[in-house]
Write a protein that holds these residues in place. Structure first.
Motif, mmCIF file in Angstrom:
data_model
loop_
_atom_site.group_PDB
_atom_site.id
_atom_site.type_symbol
_atom_site.label_atom_id
_atom_site.label_comp_id
_atom_site.label_asym_id
_atom_site.label_seq_id
_atom_site.Cartn_x
_atom_site.Cartn_y
_atom_site.Cartn_z
ATOM 1 N N ARG A 1 0.849 -1.068 -0.023
ATOM 2 C CA ARG A 1 -0.072 0.199 -0.126
ATOM 3 C C ARG A 1 0.866 1.225 0.091
ATOM 4 O O ARG A 1 1.774 1.572 0.870
ATOM 5 N N VAL A 2 0.750 1.933 -0.897
ATOM 6 C CA VAL A 2 1.464 3.236 -1.263
ATOM 7 C C VAL A 2 0.726 4.408 -1.155
ATOM 8 O O VAL A 2 -0.237 4.779 -1.714
ATOM 9 N N THR A 3 1.449 5.545 -0.491
ATOM 10 C CA THR A 3 0.903 6.729 -0.328
ATOM 11 C C THR A 3 1.920 7.856 -0.629
ATOM 12 O O THR A 3 3.101 7.656 -0.234
ATOM 13 N N LEU A 4 1.524 8.718 -1.592
ATOM 14 C CA LEU A 4 2.663 9.720 -1.892
ATOM 15 C C LEU A 4 2.317 11.027 -0.949
ATOM 16 O O LEU A 4 1.251 11.348 -0.996
ATOM 17 N N ASP A 5 3.635 11.757 -0.943
ATOM 18 C CA ASP A 5 3.339 13.071 -0.127
ATOM 19 C C ASP A 5 2.679 14.061 -1.170
ATOM 20 O O ASP A 5 1.873 14.951 -0.484
ATOM 21 N N ASP A 6 2.930 13.799 -2.449
ATOM 22 C CA ASP A 6 2.099 14.810 -3.190
ATOM 23 C C ASP A 6 2.010 13.978 -4.486
ATOM 24 O O ASP A 6 2.613 13.357 -4.995
ATOM 25 N N GLY B 1 7.176 9.563 0.218
ATOM 26 C CA GLY B 1 5.877 8.940 0.749
ATOM 27 C C GLY B 1 6.001 7.994 1.857
ATOM 28 O O GLY B 1 7.062 7.872 2.482
ATOM 29 N N ALA B 2 5.106 6.973 1.733
ATOM 30 C CA ALA B 2 5.137 6.044 2.831
ATOM 31 C C ALA B 2 4.570 4.559 2.002
ATOM 32 O O ALA B 2 3.817 4.625 1.069
ATOM 33 N N VAL B 3 5.089 3.630 2.171
ATOM 34 C CA VAL B 3 4.932 2.127 1.787
ATOM 35 C C VAL B 3 4.624 1.277 2.977
ATOM 36 O O VAL B 3 5.376 1.079 3.841
ATOM 37 N N VAL B 4 3.438 0.486 2.991
ATOM 38 C CA VAL B 4 3.248 -0.504 4.017
ATOM 39 C C VAL B 4 2.960 -1.943 3.172
ATOM 40 O O VAL B 4 2.072 -1.845 2.332
ATOM 41 N N GLU B 5 3.301 -2.742 3.952
ATOM 42 C CA GLU B 5 2.979 -4.095 3.427
ATOM 43 C C GLU B 5 1.813 -4.626 4.276
ATOM 44 O O GLU B 5 1.792 -4.554 5.324
ATOM 45 N N THR B 6 0.663 -5.228 3.378
ATOM 46 C CA THR B 6 -0.264 -5.540 4.013
ATOM 47 C C THR B 6 -0.459 -7.050 3.663
ATOM 48 O O THR B 6 -0.007 -7.686 3.001
ATOM 49 N N VAL B 7 -1.645 -7.480 4.513
ATOM 50 C CA VAL B 7 -2.111 -9.045 4.443
ATOM 51 C C VAL B 7 -3.532 -9.024 4.497
ATOM 52 O O VAL B 7 -4.247 -8.119 4.849
ATOM 53 N N GLU B 8 -4.156 -10.074 3.755
ATOM 54 C CA GLU B 8 -5.612 -10.233 3.949
ATOM 55 C C GLU B 8 -6.048 -10.699 5.111
ATOM 56 O O GLU B 8 -5.477 -11.835 5.659
ATOM 57 N N VAL B 9 -7.074 -9.945 5.536
ATOM 58 C CA VAL B 9 -7.689 -10.503 7.084
ATOM 59 C C VAL B 9 -9.207 -10.416 7.037
ATOM 60 O O VAL B 9 -9.657 -9.665 5.868
ATOM 61 N N ALA B 10 -9.918 -11.167 7.858
ATOM 62 C CA ALA B 10 -11.421 -11.152 7.836
ATOM 63 C C ALA B 10 -11.402 -10.091 8.862
ATOM 64 O O ALA B 10 -10.948 -10.438 10.226
ATOM 65 N N VAL B 11 -12.423 -9.335 8.639
ATOM 66 C CA VAL B 11 -12.999 -8.506 9.823
ATOM 67 C C VAL B 11 -14.873 -8.548 9.790
ATOM 68 O O VAL B 11 -15.135 -9.126 8.864
ATOM 69 N N THR B 12 -15.189 -8.284 10.754
ATOM 70 C CA THR B 12 -16.509 -8.371 11.318
ATOM 71 C C THR B 12 -17.366 -7.300 10.271
ATOM 72 O O THR B 12 -16.735 -6.086 10.283
ATOM 73 N N ALA B 13 -18.461 -7.664 9.781
ATOM 74 C CA ALA B 13 -19.332 -6.777 8.928
ATOM 75 C C ALA B 13 -20.397 -6.105 9.779
ATOM 76 O O ALA B 13 -21.054 -5.213 9.331
ATOM 77 N N ARG B 14 -20.448 -6.863 11.162
ATOM 78 C CA ARG B 14 -21.564 -5.924 12.012
ATOM 79 C C ARG B 14 -20.848 -6.398 13.484
ATOM 80 O O ARG B 14 -20.082 -7.400 13.387
ATOM 81 N N PRO B 15 -21.448 -5.715 14.314
ATOM 82 C CA PRO B 15 -21.044 -6.144 15.782
ATOM 83 C C PRO B 15 -21.831 -7.621 16.069
ATOM 84 O O PRO B 15 -22.903 -7.908 15.549
ATOM 85 N N LEU B 16 -21.025 -8.330 16.732
ATOM 86 C CA LEU B 16 -21.204 -9.749 16.957
ATOM 87 C C LEU B 16 -21.246 -10.076 18.649
ATOM 88 O O LEU B 16 -20.277 -9.569 19.360
ATOM 89 N N ALA B 17 -22.270 -10.711 19.065
ATOM 90 C CA ALA B 17 -22.352 -10.899 20.498
ATOM 91 C C ALA B 17 -21.451 -12.339 20.684
ATOM 92 O O ALA B 17 -21.200 -13.005 19.754
#
Length: 309
Positions: free
Chosen positions: A122-127, A172-188
């Motif tokens: 994931r890359v972001t540029l300062d400009d 700029g900045a560059v970050v290595e990412t991974v695929e993860v599962a996240v909650t689509a809604r609050p879970l009890a």
């Protein structure tokens, strides 16, 4: 009459030969150094005299006429005329590339350095505005130099500094990412995860190394309440609990060609396949059995043989 015309032609040619270099209002340059011939008409033999450095690729700089004349004098050319020009707009030719093209090139270079896939970066540029490279760079954007701070993710890169061309600096900045599962809604607590409850996102690898992916989360149950957008870790999930401690279950005896169902109380919680203790409601005897379904525990020996007390 013929002699007069010939004399006039010679006079004009002589005047042209000795005409003073006269500045133009605009100039397009491609080289690193701006010469007198880039800025003035009739520069003649002095056209190649170097005056000053050109602007960066694709940029325009306004240079006052008196500054050009002073630079020419320092270079040994005394007769430069400003004419009607007060300043000259000097534009450096360049190839324009978009921010997306730059980020793609940076992602590929960072991935190569880190041993990762470009799609994980994931890359972001300062400009993120378009940048300009040497017009000689016609192919893919090339990262000539690259320095990455692995602790902060900050980078500095030089683009297109090949074939003798001056490169263009980007940061700029560059970050290595991974695929993860996240909650689509609050879970009890205790909810069994369905596909609709999960979203796959790319998150920074740092801090998410232990996160569970979609396959690892599907079909499990939450060990605690989770908020929307939260990632899962192994200790956040458990196998679905078919039996709750203190709850009533159907105790099924099987084996020796017989089957018998009784009401019992679970002395522990359990998921499918867990071995737990239950207490026969009528006899108060405690036996061990395997959780075989929701509120169901099965033992495989005869009731009298498996009673523990």
């Amino acid at each position: 009459m013929i002699r007069l015309a010939a004399f006039a032609a010679v006079l004009l040619a002589s005047s042209a030969a000795f005409a003073a270099p006269t500045l133009r209002a605009e100039a397009l340059v491609s080289a690193e150094i701006v010469t007198l011939g880039d800025l003035a008409d009739d520069a003649g033999a002095d056209a190649g005299v170097a005056l000053f450095r050109a602007p960066d690729y694709g940029l325009t700089g306004a240079v006052p006429a008196d500054v050009v004349i002073a630079a020419a004098r320092r270079a040994g050319v005394e007769d430069v005329s400003a004419g009607l020009v007060s300043e000259i707009a000097v534009t450096r030719l360049g190839r324009s590339v978009t921010g997306d093209q730059v980020m793609e090139a940076i992602a590929a270079r960072a991935a190569a350095d880190l041993g990762a896939e470009p799609s994980a970066m994931r890359v972001t540029l300062d400009d993120d505005r378009p940048v300009h490279l040497s017009p000689q760079n016609r192919g893919a954007v090339e990262v000539s130099q690259f320095a990455l701070d692995s602790r902060t993710g900050r980078f500095e890169a030089l683009l297109g500094a090949d074939r003798g061309a001056r490169g263009t600096r980007v940061t700029g900045a560059v970050v290595e990412t991974v695929e993860v599962a996240v909650t689509a809604r609050p879970l009890a607590r205790g909810e069994v995860l369905r596909d609709a409850d999960l979203i796959v996102e790319r998150r920074p690898k740092a801090g998410n190394g232990g996160a569970v992916d979609l396959e690892g989360a599907r079909g499990l149950a939450t060990r605690r309440a989770l908020r929307e957008g939260q990632t899962f870790r192994a200790n956040d999930l458990m196998r679905p609990q078919h039996v709750e401690r203190g709850g009533f279950v159907t105790l099924v005896y099987g084996g020796s060609g017989m089957s018998l169902s009784l009401k019992a109380k679970a002395l522990a919680s359990g998921a499918q396949g867990d071995l737990i203790d239950v207490q026969n409601v009528q006899s108060k005897r405690i036996v061990s059995g395997v959780v075989t379904g929701p509120s169901e525990v099965t033992v495989t020996a005869a009731p009298t043989a498996i009673a523990r007390r």
